[in-house]
Design an enzyme around this catalytic site. Sequence first.
Site, short mmCIF file in Angstrom:
data_model
loop_
_atom_site.label_atom_id
_atom_site.label_comp_id
_atom_site.label_asym_id
_atom_site.label_seq_id
_atom_site.Cartn_x
_atom_site.Cartn_y
_atom_site.Cartn_z
N SER A 150 -8.59 -3.15 -8.28
CA SER A 150 -8.40 -1.69 -8.24
C SER A 150 -9.22 -1.04 -9.35
O SER A 150 -9.46 -1.65 -10.40
CB SER A 150 -6.92 -1.36 -8.46
OG SER A 150 -6.75 0.03 -8.61
N TYR A 181 0.65 -1.99 -13.43
CA TYR A 181 -0.23 -2.26 -12.28
C TYR A 181 -1.68 -2.41 -12.76
O TYR A 181 -2.38 -3.37 -12.40
CB TYR A 181 -0.11 -1.12 -11.28
CG TYR A 181 -1.06 -1.20 -10.11
CD1 TYR A 181 -0.84 -2.09 -9.07
CD2 TYR A 181 -2.19 -0.38 -10.04
CE1 TYR A 181 -1.71 -2.15 -7.98
CE2 TYR A 181 -3.06 -0.42 -8.96
CZ TYR A 181 -2.81 -1.31 -7.94
OH TYR A 181 -3.68 -1.38 -6.87
N LYS A 195 -4.30 -5.65 -12.61
CA LYS A 195 -5.61 -5.65 -11.96
C LYS A 195 -6.73 -5.98 -12.96
O LYS A 195 -7.73 -6.59 -12.61
CB LYS A 195 -5.87 -4.30 -11.27
CG LYS A 195 -4.92 -4.04 -10.10
CD LYS A 195 -5.08 -5.08 -8.98
CE LYS A 195 -4.33 -4.71 -7.73
NZ LYS A 195 -4.49 -5.67 -6.63
#
Length: 244
Positions: A136, A149, A153
Amino acid sequence: MNLCFQGKRILVTGAGQGIGRELALRLSKYKGQVFALSKTKKNLDSLIAADPKIQPVCVDLQDWDATRKAVQSILPIDLLVNNAAVVCLSPFLNTTPKGFDLTFNVNVKGVMNISQIVARDMIERKSGGNIVNVSSLAGQVAVKDHAVYGTSKGALDMLTKTMALELGPHNIRVNAVNPTIVLTERGKLGWSDPQKAHEMISRTSLGRFAEVDEVVKPILYLLSDHSSMINGVCLPVDGGFLAT
Ligand code: NAP
């Protein structure tokens, strides 16, 4: 770009919804034998109804042993897309150990687990192979409420590079794509607030978010021989966000 995956056995994780679902359908359309791994049976049933040639693998990536068993049962795999992920959003000060463990277990440890099984078999067969990790933009730039998150990533990007370094001598390429917000059903819901969306879009030179197809195509390219000298890259699919 002429694409044909005939004769290839391809594992796509997180194929029950969103990007993974569209990718699985496209790879099958291009004649690959697709194995679609996901957690919720209902979503896999719907995928198989759309394309009965696809074979479902229903397993929770949080379960290390069950995942190993499930993936071992479908070997050999020639092409692997580690796409499954969870998103737990909260301000940094409110992040919890539970959210952290869930996120890292799926987004990082799950990728390590499946990739080990698949790559070991590729090495034993001396077949070479190809792995694409769906990372991401949030692994490369700080995004509000994305501490856990984004960190997962960022870890996935480094895992991608290290796997490329160690597996390259076995003719196994490993790359990542790093999309900006993608307009999946969930993406549309999560970014429907115009003010929240504006913060991201105003820094994107193309002035918009990505469509699912605009992420699927770079993944297909990285999986194909058209990218045969590309290894260890984390490819932004960000409409120019990182250029500003
Ligand atoms: P999505 O619609 O939420 O789909 C995620 C898929 O992963 C689902 O099929 C889900 O299974 C599966 N999954 C989640 N946890 C799992 C687990 N424990 N075991 C097995 N499968 C599990 O996601 P998406 O938006 O298409 O995102 C796909 C990838 O793109 C992810 O890696 C995401 O981080 C990345 N990405 C997305 C965006 C975006 O805006 N959408 C932006 C940048 C990067 P179920 O079917 O059971 O729910």
